[in-house]
Write a protein that holds these residues in place. Sequence first.
Motif, PDB file in Angstrom:
ATOM      1  N   GLY A  26       0.650  -1.212   0.201  1.00 41.93           N
ATOM      2  CA  GLY A  26      -0.139  -0.055  -0.253  1.00 41.93           C
ATOM      3  C   GLY A  26       0.968   1.298   0.144  1.00 41.93           C
ATOM      4  O   GLY A  26       0.979   1.768   1.061  1.00 41.93           O
ATOM      5  N   GLU A  51       0.013   6.177  -1.996  1.00 39.06           N
ATOM      6  CA  GLU A  51      -0.729   7.285  -1.395  1.00 39.06           C
ATOM      7  C   GLU A  51      -0.823   7.422  -0.066  1.00 39.06           C
ATOM      8  O   GLU A  51      -0.619   6.394   0.655  1.00 39.06           O
ATOM      9  CB  GLU A  51      -2.080   7.333  -1.862  1.00 39.06           C
ATOM     10  N   LEU A 109      -0.407   7.475   4.107  1.00 33.98           N
ATOM     11  CA  LEU A 109       0.604   7.135   4.847  1.00 33.98           C
ATOM     12  C   LEU A 109       1.675   5.978   4.189  1.00 33.98           C
ATOM     13  O   LEU A 109       2.716   5.844   4.675  1.00 33.98           O
ATOM     14  CB  LEU A 109      -0.029   6.094   5.796  1.00 33.98           C
ATOM     15  N   ASP A 150       1.399  -1.778  -4.661  1.00 35.79           N
ATOM     16  CA  ASP A 150      -0.041  -0.949  -4.610  1.00 35.79           C
ATOM     17  C   ASP A 150      -0.813  -1.568  -5.940  1.00 35.79           C
ATOM     18  O   ASP A 150      -0.604  -2.249  -6.589  1.00 35.79           O
ATOM     19  CB  ASP A 150       0.192   0.384  -4.880  1.00 35.79           C
ATOM     20  N   ARG A 151      -2.257  -0.946  -5.849  1.00 38.00           N
ATOM     21  CA  ARG A 151      -3.194  -1.714  -6.712  1.00 38.00           C
ATOM     22  C   ARG A 151      -3.388  -0.693  -7.951  1.00 38.00           C
ATOM     23  O   ARG A 151      -3.868  -1.135  -9.119  1.00 38.00           O
ATOM     24  CB  ARG A 151      -4.632  -1.974  -6.199  1.00 38.00           C
ATOM     25  N   ARG A 152      -2.652   0.275  -7.948  1.00 38.23           N
ATOM     26  CA  ARG A 152      -2.799   1.240  -8.751  1.00 38.23           C
ATOM     27  C   ARG A 152      -1.614   1.428  -9.918  1.00 38.23           C
ATOM     28  O   ARG A 152      -0.518   2.323  -9.256  1.00 38.23           O
ATOM     29  CB  ARG A 152      -3.314   2.539  -8.518  1.00 38.23           C
ATOM     30  N   ASP A 197      -3.600  -6.132  -6.501  1.00 39.80           N
ATOM     31  CA  ASP A 197      -4.996  -5.778  -5.323  1.00 39.80           C
ATOM     32  C   ASP A 197      -4.609  -7.039  -4.219  1.00 39.80           C
ATOM     33  O   ASP A 197      -4.642  -8.164  -4.584  1.00 39.80           O
ATOM     34  CB  ASP A 197      -6.262  -5.932  -5.992  1.00 39.80           C
ATOM     35  N   LEU A 198      -4.359  -6.447  -3.142  1.00 33.66           N
ATOM     36  CA  LEU A 198      -3.920  -7.454  -2.047  1.00 33.66           C
ATOM     37  C   LEU A 198      -5.014  -8.239  -1.491  1.00 33.66           C
ATOM     38  O   LEU A 198      -4.820  -9.091  -0.657  1.00 33.66           O
ATOM     39  CB  LEU A 198      -3.307  -6.506  -0.833  1.00 33.66           C
ATOM     40  N   VAL A 221       0.566  -1.237   5.230  1.00 36.22           N
ATOM     41  CA  VAL A 221      -0.314  -0.152   5.206  1.00 36.22           C
ATOM     42  C   VAL A 221      -1.753  -0.165   4.497  1.00 36.22           C
ATOM     43  O   VAL A 221      -2.413   0.402   5.159  1.00 36.22           O
ATOM     44  CB  VAL A 221       0.467   1.323   4.430  1.00 36.22           C
ATOM     45  N   SER A 262      -2.249   0.012  12.318  1.00 37.03           N
ATOM     46  CA  SER A 262      -3.415  -0.211  13.201  1.00 37.03           C
ATOM     47  C   SER A 262      -4.027   0.844  13.318  1.00 37.03           C
ATOM     48  O   SER A 262      -3.840   1.767  12.135  1.00 37.03           O
ATOM     49  CB  SER A 262      -3.276  -0.657  14.813  1.00 37.03           C
ATOM     50  N   TYR A 269     -13.983  -2.968   9.998  1.00 40.10           N
ATOM     51  CA  TYR A 269     -12.502  -2.107  10.110  1.00 40.10           C
ATOM     52  C   TYR A 269     -11.974  -2.136  11.203  1.00 40.10           C
ATOM     53  O   TYR A 269     -10.721  -2.618  11.440  1.00 40.10           O
ATOM     54  CB  TYR A 269     -12.610  -0.994   9.407  1.00 40.10           C
ATOM     55  N   LYS A 301      -8.264  -3.620  12.701  1.00 48.78           N
ATOM     56  CA  LYS A 301      -7.303  -2.896  13.279  1.00 48.78           C
ATOM     57  C   LYS A 301      -6.884  -3.532  14.622  1.00 48.78           C
ATOM     58  O   LYS A 301      -5.504  -3.575  14.974  1.00 48.78           O
ATOM     59  CB  LYS A 301      -7.633  -1.473  13.362  1.00 48.78           C
ATOM     60  N   GLY A 359      -4.278   8.414  14.886  1.00 44.13           N
ATOM     61  CA  GLY A 359      -5.722   8.861  14.835  1.00 44.13           C
ATOM     62  C   GLY A 359      -5.975   9.510  13.493  1.00 44.13           C
ATOM     63  O   GLY A 359      -5.332   8.932  12.447  1.00 44.13           O
ATOM     64  N   THR A 410      -5.555  11.255  10.262  1.00 45.39           N
ATOM     65  CA  THR A 410      -4.309  11.543   9.654  1.00 45.39           C
ATOM     66  C   THR A 410      -4.745  11.918   8.229  1.00 45.39           C
ATOM     67  O   THR A 410      -5.704  11.545   7.332  1.00 45.39           O
ATOM     68  CB  THR A 410      -3.336  10.230   9.348  1.00 45.39           C
ATOM     69  N   THR A 465      -4.787  11.920   5.000  1.00 41.90           N
ATOM     70  CA  THR A 465      -4.637  11.039   3.814  1.00 41.90           C
ATOM     71  C   THR A 465      -5.789  11.300   2.703  1.00 41.90           C
ATOM     72  O   THR A 465      -6.875  11.598   3.237  1.00 41.90           O
ATOM     73  CB  THR A 465      -4.422   9.769   4.126  1.00 41.90           C
ATOM     74  N   THR A 487      -7.766   8.963   1.719  1.00 38.27           N
ATOM     75  CA  THR A 487      -8.870   8.311   2.087  1.00 38.27           C
ATOM     76  C   THR A 487      -9.414   8.779   3.371  1.00 38.27           C
ATOM     77  O   THR A 487     -10.675   8.847   3.266  1.00 38.27           O
ATOM     78  CB  THR A 487      -8.104   6.765   2.700  1.00 38.27           C
TER      79      THR A 487
END
Length: 273
Positions: A23, A26, A28, A47-49, A74-75, A99, A150, A164, A168, A195, A197, A199, A201
């Motif tokens: 990951g 982008e 983190l 990464d998937r992109r 794609d993981l 990540v 996490s 999710y 984590k 906490g 962040t 990004t 996402t």
Amino acid sequence: MRPADIDRDTFRARYGPWGVVAGAVEGLGAAWTAALAARGLDLLLVDRRGDLLATAAPQLARNHGVDTAALTIDLAAPDAIEAVLAAAAGREVGFYVHVAAASDIGPFVDIAPDAHRRALAVNCLAPALLAHHFGGLMRQRRRGGIVLMSSLSGFQGNAWVAHYAATKAYNLVLAEGLWDELRGDGVEVLAVSPGATLTPTYLSARPADLGRMAPPEMTAEAVVAEALAALGRQPSMIAGAANRRAAFVLHRLLPRRAVITMMGRYSRLLVRR
Ligand SMILES: NC(=O)c1ccc[n+]([C@@H]2O[C@H](COP(=O)([O-])OP(=O)(O)OC[C@H]3O[C@@H](n4cnc5c(N)ncnc54)[C@H](OP(=O)(O)O)[C@@H]3O)[C@@H](O)[C@H]2O)c1
């Protein structure tokens, strides 16, 4: 000396020559790749992109004078782990950071079963099997580092991100167990709980106005810098002083049901993707 403070050659000797970032392009992931390349690690970016990887990998190599390789996968794909192991074959991997995460938002029973399968594959199965593979090789070499991302959501049940949050918790508990198992073999393992962040996402889920519910926000670079300072010193860490203070109040002072209710109230404000 802390990994954050050691010079490039020492860092590479302790955690290199290769690092794997699952990951990587982008958020983190990008902050991790930049921090590790700046410390002299050659990097396998997963990464998937593919379009972003095709730019990111040569750019990192140019900027930091390291080797890079890229794997577009794609993981969650059934052959993802084998593909990562094949791409890493022949490279001495001394650092692995997981990540990527699937982070669907909404009521658990409204999220499709396939999305729940994806969350288990990306957030749990992939880090477990990749930590198993790379951790085994690191143990033989008696050196290396493993980081599992996490989240503060993983410290209690959390409505609207229930699955999710559970994944984590899995990352946190797995990394802490591995920290204890592997520390005698020179392999450092760390669970990192950020906490909010800044990004792509997170920003895609953050509503325009959270009012009094607005959490403290950090940059991805600041989270990674704190993680590198903690690696080898502790099994897990919460990024950011404000988050650590909030976690103390939530988890040491308040009743658990109050904490679960409070976290759920916040998550219900998030924008569903
Ligand atoms: N941001 C926060 O506020 C926050 C807070 C607490 C914990 N965390 C944790 O920190 C980690 C990183 O979060 P983030 O906000 O940077 O976002 P993220 O959505 O995990 O993205 C990180 C990178 O992983 C890639 N990725 C996601 N799913 C993938 C998959 N199935 N296969 C391959 N690559 C994939 C992303 O690509 P795409 O862009 O294509 O998805 C992106 O390049 C996660 O583990 C998350 O749980 C984040």
